[in-house]
Scaffold this motif. Sequence first.
Motif, PDB file in Angstrom:
ATOM      1  N   GLN A  87       0.819  -1.206   0.000  1.00 45.70           N
ATOM      2  CA  GLN A  87       0.000   0.000   0.000  1.00 45.70           C
ATOM      3  C   GLN A  87       0.855   1.259   0.000  1.00 45.70           C
ATOM      4  O   GLN A  87       0.353   2.355  -0.193  1.00 45.70           O
ATOM      5  CB  GLN A  87      -0.959   0.001   1.199  1.00 45.70           C
ATOM      6  CG  GLN A  87      -2.052  -1.031   1.039  1.00 45.70           C
ATOM      7  CD  GLN A  87      -2.881  -1.200   2.287  1.00 45.70           C
ATOM      8  OE1 GLN A  87      -2.600  -0.610   3.331  1.00 45.70           O
ATOM      9  NE2 GLN A  87      -3.908  -2.026   2.206  1.00 45.70           N
ATOM     10  N   LYS A  88       2.157   1.098   0.178  1.00 48.39           N
ATOM     11  CA  LYS A  88       3.081   2.232   0.119  1.00 48.39           C
ATOM     12  C   LYS A  88       3.350   2.587  -1.341  1.00 48.39           C
ATOM     13  O   LYS A  88       3.261   1.744  -2.222  1.00 48.39           O
ATOM     14  CB  LYS A  88       4.412   1.899   0.813  1.00 48.39           C
ATOM     15  CG  LYS A  88       4.280   1.538   2.271  1.00 48.39           C
ATOM     16  CD  LYS A  88       3.974   2.749   3.091  1.00 48.39           C
ATOM     17  CE  LYS A  88       3.957   2.410   4.565  1.00 48.39           C
ATOM     18  NZ  LYS A  88       3.597   3.526   5.380  1.00 48.39           N
ATOM     19  N   ASP A  89       3.699   3.824  -1.578  1.00 48.08           N
ATOM     20  CA  ASP A  89       3.951   4.290  -2.936  1.00 48.08           C
ATOM     21  C   ASP A  89       5.407   4.037  -3.314  1.00 48.08           C
ATOM     22  O   ASP A  89       6.282   4.855  -3.085  1.00 48.08           O
ATOM     23  CB  ASP A  89       3.622   5.784  -3.057  1.00 48.08           C
ATOM     24  CG  ASP A  89       3.686   6.248  -4.503  1.00 48.08           C
ATOM     25  OD1 ASP A  89       3.529   5.408  -5.395  1.00 48.08           O
ATOM     26  OD2 ASP A  89       3.896   7.454  -4.719  1.00 48.08           O
ATOM     27  N   PHE A  90       5.658   2.856  -3.867  1.00 50.63           N
ATOM     28  CA  PHE A  90       6.980   2.467  -4.336  1.00 50.63           C
ATOM     29  C   PHE A  90       6.960   2.423  -5.853  1.00 50.63           C
ATOM     30  O   PHE A  90       5.910   2.410  -6.480  1.00 50.63           O
ATOM     31  CB  PHE A  90       7.345   1.064  -3.836  1.00 50.63           C
ATOM     32  CG  PHE A  90       7.582   0.980  -2.361  1.00 50.63           C
ATOM     33  CD1 PHE A  90       8.595   1.698  -1.754  1.00 50.63           C
ATOM     34  CD2 PHE A  90       6.806   0.156  -1.573  1.00 50.63           C
ATOM     35  CE1 PHE A  90       8.826   1.605  -0.401  1.00 50.63           C
ATOM     36  CE2 PHE A  90       7.030   0.051  -0.216  1.00 50.63           C
ATOM     37  CZ  PHE A  90       8.045   0.782   0.370  1.00 50.63           C
ATOM     38  N   SER A  91       8.133   2.304  -6.423  1.00 51.42           N
ATOM     39  CA  SER A  91       8.226   2.117  -7.879  1.00 51.42           C
ATOM     40  C   SER A  91       7.860   0.672  -8.218  1.00 51.42           C
ATOM     41  O   SER A  91       7.835  -0.205  -7.351  1.00 51.42           O
ATOM     42  CB  SER A  91       9.653   2.405  -8.342  1.00 51.42           C
ATOM     43  OG  SER A  91      10.526   1.416  -7.826  1.00 51.42           O
ATOM     44  N   ASP A  92       7.597   0.420  -9.491  1.00 56.56           N
ATOM     45  CA  ASP A  92       7.314  -0.944  -9.942  1.00 56.56           C
ATOM     46  C   ASP A  92       8.496  -1.865  -9.658  1.00 56.56           C
ATOM     47  O   ASP A  92       8.318  -3.034  -9.331  1.00 56.56           O
ATOM     48  CB  ASP A  92       7.005  -0.966 -11.445  1.00 56.56           C
ATOM     49  CG  ASP A  92       5.590  -0.516 -11.762  1.00 56.56           C
ATOM     50  OD1 ASP A  92       4.769  -0.417 -10.826  1.00 56.56           O
ATOM     51  OD2 ASP A  92       5.313  -0.260 -12.941  1.00 56.56           O
ATOM     52  N   GLN A 135      -1.226  11.988   1.707  1.00 54.26           N
ATOM     53  CA  GLN A 135      -0.272  10.906   1.512  1.00 54.26           C
ATOM     54  C   GLN A 135      -0.547  10.273   0.155  1.00 54.26           C
ATOM     55  O   GLN A 135      -1.691  10.051  -0.229  1.00 54.26           O
ATOM     56  CB  GLN A 135      -0.415   9.855   2.604  1.00 54.26           C
ATOM     57  CG  GLN A 135       0.120  10.304   3.937  1.00 54.26           C
ATOM     58  CD  GLN A 135       0.030   9.189   4.963  1.00 54.26           C
ATOM     59  OE1 GLN A 135      -0.734   8.256   4.821  1.00 54.26           O
ATOM     60  NE2 GLN A 135       0.825   9.309   6.005  1.00 54.26           N
ATOM     61  N   SER A 136       0.511   9.977  -0.568  1.00 49.42           N
ATOM     62  CA  SER A 136       0.314   9.438  -1.911  1.00 49.42           C
ATOM     63  C   SER A 136      -0.091   7.972  -1.845  1.00 49.42           C
ATOM     64  O   SER A 136       0.433   7.210  -1.049  1.00 49.42           O
ATOM     65  CB  SER A 136       1.578   9.625  -2.731  1.00 49.42           C
ATOM     66  OG  SER A 136       2.664   9.033  -2.073  1.00 49.42           O
ATOM     67  N   LYS A 137      -1.021   7.600  -2.679  1.00 49.79           N
ATOM     68  CA  LYS A 137      -1.466   6.219  -2.774  1.00 49.79           C
ATOM     69  C   LYS A 137      -0.502   5.466  -3.681  1.00 49.79           C
ATOM     70  O   LYS A 137       0.126   6.042  -4.556  1.00 49.79           O
ATOM     71  CB  LYS A 137      -2.877   6.162  -3.336  1.00 49.79           C
ATOM     72  CG  LYS A 137      -3.896   6.826  -2.426  1.00 49.79           C
ATOM     73  CD  LYS A 137      -5.243   6.194  -2.623  1.00 49.79           C
ATOM     74  CE  LYS A 137      -6.261   6.899  -1.773  1.00 49.79           C
ATOM     75  NZ  LYS A 137      -6.633   6.221  -0.606  1.00 49.79           N
ATOM     76  N   ALA A 138      -0.440   4.173  -3.455  1.00 53.88           N
ATOM     77  CA  ALA A 138       0.453   3.336  -4.249  1.00 53.88           C
ATOM     78  C   ALA A 138       0.041   3.346  -5.713  1.00 53.88           C
ATOM     79  O   ALA A 138      -1.138   3.220  -6.036  1.00 53.88           O
ATOM     80  CB  ALA A 138       0.439   1.919  -3.705  1.00 53.88           C
ATOM     81  N   LYS A 139       1.025   3.507  -6.583  1.00 55.53           N
ATOM     82  CA  LYS A 139       0.761   3.538  -8.021  1.00 55.53           C
ATOM     83  C   LYS A 139       1.427   2.366  -8.753  1.00 55.53           C
ATOM     84  O   LYS A 139       1.280   2.232  -9.952  1.00 55.53           O
ATOM     85  CB  LYS A 139       1.257   4.864  -8.609  1.00 55.53           C
ATOM     86  CG  LYS A 139       0.522   6.067  -8.079  1.00 55.53           C
ATOM     87  CD  LYS A 139       1.154   7.352  -8.602  1.00 55.53           C
ATOM     88  CE  LYS A 139       0.584   8.570  -7.952  1.00 55.53           C
ATOM     89  NZ  LYS A 139       1.164   8.870  -6.648  1.00 55.53           N
ATOM     90  N   HIS A 140       2.164   1.527  -8.024  1.00 56.28           N
ATOM     91  CA  HIS A 140       2.849   0.415  -8.675  1.00 56.28           C
ATOM     92  C   HIS A 140       1.844  -0.647  -9.130  1.00 56.28           C
ATOM     93  O   HIS A 140       0.692  -0.657  -8.710  1.00 56.28           O
ATOM     94  CB  HIS A 140       3.921  -0.183  -7.758  1.00 56.28           C
ATOM     95  CG  HIS A 140       3.388  -0.612  -6.427  1.00 56.28           C
ATOM     96  ND1 HIS A 140       2.713  -1.798  -6.253  1.00 56.28           N
ATOM     97  CD2 HIS A 140       3.419  -0.003  -5.222  1.00 56.28           C
ATOM     98  CE1 HIS A 140       2.355  -1.910  -4.989  1.00 56.28           C
ATOM     99  NE2 HIS A 140       2.767  -0.835  -4.344  1.00 56.28           N
TER     100      HIS A 140
END
Length: 171
Positions: free
Chosen positions: A46-51, A139-144
Amino acid sequence: MRIVCINQDFELSHVECAKAPTPCKAVNDRSKCLRTHKCILDKFLQKDFSDEVAKDSTIIGVQFAGQIIGIDLLDDGLYFGLEGAQFNFPAQLSNIECLRDALQTLYFFKENIVRKAKMFSKQKNNSYNRIFHKHSETQSKAKHFKAKFIRPTFFTPRNKRVVQKKLDYID
């Protein structure tokens, strides 16, 4: 035992130990451990990490009945449990081979935990941002790519667990 990344207040792994492990207890503990690691994995994803970071999302734990276990999310709702290396602790100091295998396994576990903790330190959330925006939508939502695959965890209702244990004793 819980292993927590202090600077992010985030659980990285879970370890199960039993005073007197039996085969039945080991299987029950493994199931509990996998469900716990699934919850940890879901929070991690749920954290906003890279792919690229999301590709290395396997959460690894230790069951001190002698096995490394892990879980990863491979596709839409498809969680995959991993059974890693098995190890024993030596009963005598003279069994160096057994000690070496156990230490190599535990070192692998430690390296995996350290790598996950470093992923959090690279995240762009600083401590002030966490304090002031803890419950806000900023807070940014996960985009991966794995973010949309997450599914809720099923835990057997408490009263059914007690009934199941009683049935296990009858068998």
